[in-house]
Design a protein around this motif. Structure first.
Motif, PDB file in Angstrom:
ATOM      1  N   SER A  44      46.082  37.553  49.345  1.00 16.72           N
ATOM      2  CA  SER A  44      47.183  37.884  48.436  1.00 16.72           C
ATOM      3  C   SER A  44      46.980  37.233  47.074  1.00 16.72           C
ATOM      4  N   THR A  45      47.525  37.880  46.051  1.00 16.70           N
ATOM      5  CA  THR A  45      47.466  37.275  44.717  1.00 16.70           C
ATOM      6  C   THR A  45      48.372  36.051  44.650  1.00 16.70           C
ATOM      7  N   ARG A  46      49.377  35.995  45.520  1.00 14.88           N
ATOM      8  CA  ARG A  46      50.266  34.818  45.591  1.00 14.88           C
ATOM      9  C   ARG A  46      49.457  33.557  45.851  1.00 14.88           C
ATOM     10  N   THR A  47      48.388  33.670  46.640  1.00 14.72           N
ATOM     11  CA  THR A  47      47.512  32.545  46.919  1.00 14.72           C
ATOM     12  C   THR A  47      46.336  32.512  45.949  1.00 14.72           C
ATOM     13  N   LEU A  48      45.767  33.656  45.659  1.00 16.52           N
ATOM     14  CA  LEU A  48      44.574  33.715  44.815  1.00 16.52           C
ATOM     15  C   LEU A  48      44.796  33.110  43.431  1.00 16.52           C
ATOM     16  N   THR A  49      45.875  33.461  42.779  1.00 10.65           N
ATOM     17  CA  THR A  49      46.109  32.998  41.409  1.00 10.65           C
ATOM     18  C   THR A  49      46.127  31.473  41.308  1.00 10.65           C
ATOM     19  N   PRO A  50      46.928  30.774  42.122  1.00  4.18           N
ATOM     20  CA  PRO A  50      46.899  29.306  42.005  1.00  4.18           C
ATOM     21  C   PRO A  50      45.572  28.696  42.461  1.00  4.18           C
ATOM     22  N   LEU A  51      44.905  29.305  43.444  1.00  3.61           N
ATOM     23  CA  LEU A  51      43.609  28.769  43.867  1.00  3.61           C
ATOM     24  C   LEU A  51      42.595  28.828  42.734  1.00  3.61           C
ATOM     25  N   LEU A  52      42.586  29.932  42.003  1.00  5.59           N
ATOM     26  CA  LEU A  52      41.641  30.045  40.888  1.00  5.59           C
ATOM     27  C   LEU A  52      42.020  29.135  39.723  1.00  5.59           C
ATOM     28  N   GLU A  53      43.282  28.760  39.628  1.00 10.23           N
ATOM     29  CA  GLU A  53      43.677  27.763  38.623  1.00 10.23           C
ATOM     30  C   GLU A  53      43.158  26.383  39.005  1.00 10.23           C
ATOM     31  N   VAL A  54      43.199  26.069  40.290  1.00  8.36           N
ATOM     32  CA  VAL A  54      42.703  24.774  40.782  1.00  8.36           C
ATOM     33  C   VAL A  54      41.176  24.736  40.770  1.00  8.36           C
ATOM     34  N   LEU A  55      40.553  25.846  41.138  1.00  6.18           N
ATOM     35  CA  LEU A  55      39.096  25.917  41.300  1.00  6.18           C
ATOM     36  C   LEU A  55      38.527  27.080  40.479  1.00  6.18           C
ATOM     37  N   SER A  69      31.881  40.718  44.290  1.00  6.88           N
ATOM     38  CA  SER A  69      31.705  39.264  44.271  1.00  6.88           C
ATOM     39  C   SER A  69      31.925  38.694  42.877  1.00  6.88           C
ATOM     40  N   SER A  70      32.045  37.372  42.837  1.00  9.07           N
ATOM     41  CA  SER A  70      32.117  36.675  41.558  1.00  9.07           C
ATOM     42  C   SER A  70      30.796  36.807  40.817  1.00  9.07           C
ATOM     43  N   GLU A  71      29.683  36.837  41.536  1.00  4.48           N
ATOM     44  CA  GLU A  71      28.367  36.993  40.904  1.00  4.48           C
ATOM     45  C   GLU A  71      28.270  38.303  40.133  1.00  4.48           C
ATOM     46  N   ALA A  72      28.890  39.348  40.649  1.00  3.21           N
ATOM     47  CA  ALA A  72      28.845  40.654  39.985  1.00  3.21           C
ATOM     48  C   ALA A  72      29.864  40.755  38.852  1.00  3.21           C
ATOM     49  N   GLY A  73      30.704  39.737  38.710  1.00  3.44           N
ATOM     50  CA  GLY A  73      31.709  39.755  37.662  1.00  3.44           C
ATOM     51  C   GLY A  73      32.930  40.591  37.990  1.00  3.44           C
ATOM     52  N   ASP A  74      33.108  40.916  39.267  1.00  7.90           N
ATOM     53  CA  ASP A  74      34.242  41.727  39.697  1.00  7.90           C
ATOM     54  C   ASP A  74      35.545  40.935  39.613  1.00  7.90           C
ATOM     55  N   ASP A  75      36.655  41.643  39.558  1.00  3.61           N
ATOM     56  CA  ASP A  75      37.985  41.044  39.553  1.00  3.61           C
ATOM     57  C   ASP A  75      38.392  40.788  41.006  1.00  3.61           C
ATOM     58  N   PRO A  76      38.565  39.535  41.420  1.00  2.00           N
ATOM     59  CA  PRO A  76      38.877  39.272  42.824  1.00  2.00           C
ATOM     60  C   PRO A  76      40.189  39.887  43.290  1.00  2.00           C
ATOM     61  N   SER A  77      41.176  39.957  42.412  1.00  2.00           N
ATOM     62  CA  SER A  77      42.473  40.506  42.833  1.00  2.00           C
ATOM     63  C   SER A  77      42.390  42.003  43.139  1.00  2.00           C
ATOM     64  N   ALA A  78      41.365  42.676  42.670  1.00  2.00           N
ATOM     65  CA  ALA A  78      41.180  44.101  42.949  1.00  2.00           C
ATOM     66  C   ALA A  78      40.434  44.341  44.254  1.00  2.00           C
ATOM     67  N   HIS A  79      39.991  43.255  44.911  1.00  2.00           N
ATOM     68  CA  HIS A  79      39.150  43.404  46.102  1.00  2.00           C
ATOM     69  C   HIS A  79      39.656  42.590  47.300  1.00  2.00           C
ATOM     70  N   LEU A  80      40.922  42.249  47.317  1.00  2.00           N
ATOM     71  CA  LEU A  80      41.466  41.454  48.424  1.00  2.00           C
ATOM     72  C   LEU A  80      41.379  42.225  49.723  1.00  2.00           C
ATOM     73  N   PRO A  81      41.127  41.590  50.846  1.00  2.00           N
ATOM     74  CA  PRO A  81      40.916  40.153  51.027  1.00  2.00           C
ATOM     75  C   PRO A  81      39.500  39.730  50.629  1.00  2.00           C
ATOM     76  N   ILE A  82      39.390  38.453  50.245  1.00  2.00           N
ATOM     77  CA  ILE A  82      38.099  37.904  49.836  1.00  2.00           C
ATOM     78  C   ILE A  82      37.830  36.594  50.561  1.00  2.00           C
ATOM     79  N   HIS A  83      36.561  36.205  50.566  1.00  2.00           N
ATOM     80  CA  HIS A  83      36.122  34.904  51.067  1.00  2.00           C
ATOM     81  C   HIS A  83      35.846  34.049  49.834  1.00  2.00           C
ATOM     82  N   LEU A  84      36.603  32.984  49.656  1.00  2.00           N
ATOM     83  CA  LEU A  84      36.474  32.115  48.501  1.00  2.00           C
ATOM     84  C   LEU A  84      35.827  30.804  48.924  1.00  2.00           C
ATOM     85  N   CYS A  85      34.874  30.313  48.126  1.00  2.00           N
ATOM     86  CA  CYS A  85      34.193  29.039  48.402  1.00  2.00           C
ATOM     87  C   CYS A  85      34.082  28.242  47.113  1.00  2.00           C
TER      88      CYS A  85
END
Length: 185
Positions: A44-55, A69-85
């Protein structure tokens, strides 16, 4: 780099209790070179947004085939669910990471220089390869595949020093509550 092996020592519904156990383990560890690694399955963006602010440097991908992926420069909120590391974070980020999760399955892994000698079980000081503590949040396993409403603390050791895990648990008044498993990273 070889994988560590991990054994659960606490399962609790109280996240603060899990953190207290982690702190007690860290109090006996060699914390030189302490850093934090994070993993989360974000839906969810409810979790994604603050996580990306922290990390903000966190990497992410969709599924095992890494379609987006982040490597491809994609927007993570457009591809939920994602694996974040996120790797090698400062310890000060833990509180904000945990506050961002809500019910998201995640792990926080403390990575440090080593465990103390365990003479009672015939072990000298343990080096960094097997010296980790992981707090699984809203999930029961290190692979983030078994969602739960509780949280689990794992101690990591080298496979050939498996007896160190119950020894570590005993040092803080606990005992192992499950088998030794190979850690995923």
């Amino acid at each position: 780099m070889a994988n560590s092996y991990a054994q659960p020592i606490l399962r609790t519904f109280d996240l603060s209790e899990g953190l207290r156990v982690v702190e007690r383990l860290l109090a006996i560890a060699d914390l030189r070179e302490l850093e934090i690694d994070y993993k989360a399955h974000v839906s969810s963006t409810r979790t994604l947004t603050p996580l990306l602010e922290v990390l903000p440097w966190a990497q992410w991908h969709t599924g095992d085939d890494r379609d987006a992926s982040s490597e491809a420069g994609d927007d993570p909120s457009a591809h939920l669910p994602i694996h974040l590391c996120a790797w090698a974070a400062d310890p000060e980020t833990v509180g904000a990471f945990l506050a961002s999760l809500h019910d998201t399955p995640a792990t926080v892994r403390w990575d440090f220089s080593g465990w103390p000698a365990a003479p009672e079980v015939g072990l000298d000081t343990g080096g960094c390869r097997g010296a980790f503590v992981t707090l699984c949040v809203n999930v029961r396993d290190l692979d983030l595949t078994e969602p739960a409403t509780d949280h689990t603390v794992f101690v990591h050791v080298k496979q050939i020093e498996a007896e160190r895990a119950p020894w570590l648990a005993a040092q803080i008044g606990l005992q192992v509550i499950g088998g030794l498993v190979m850690a995923p990273y």
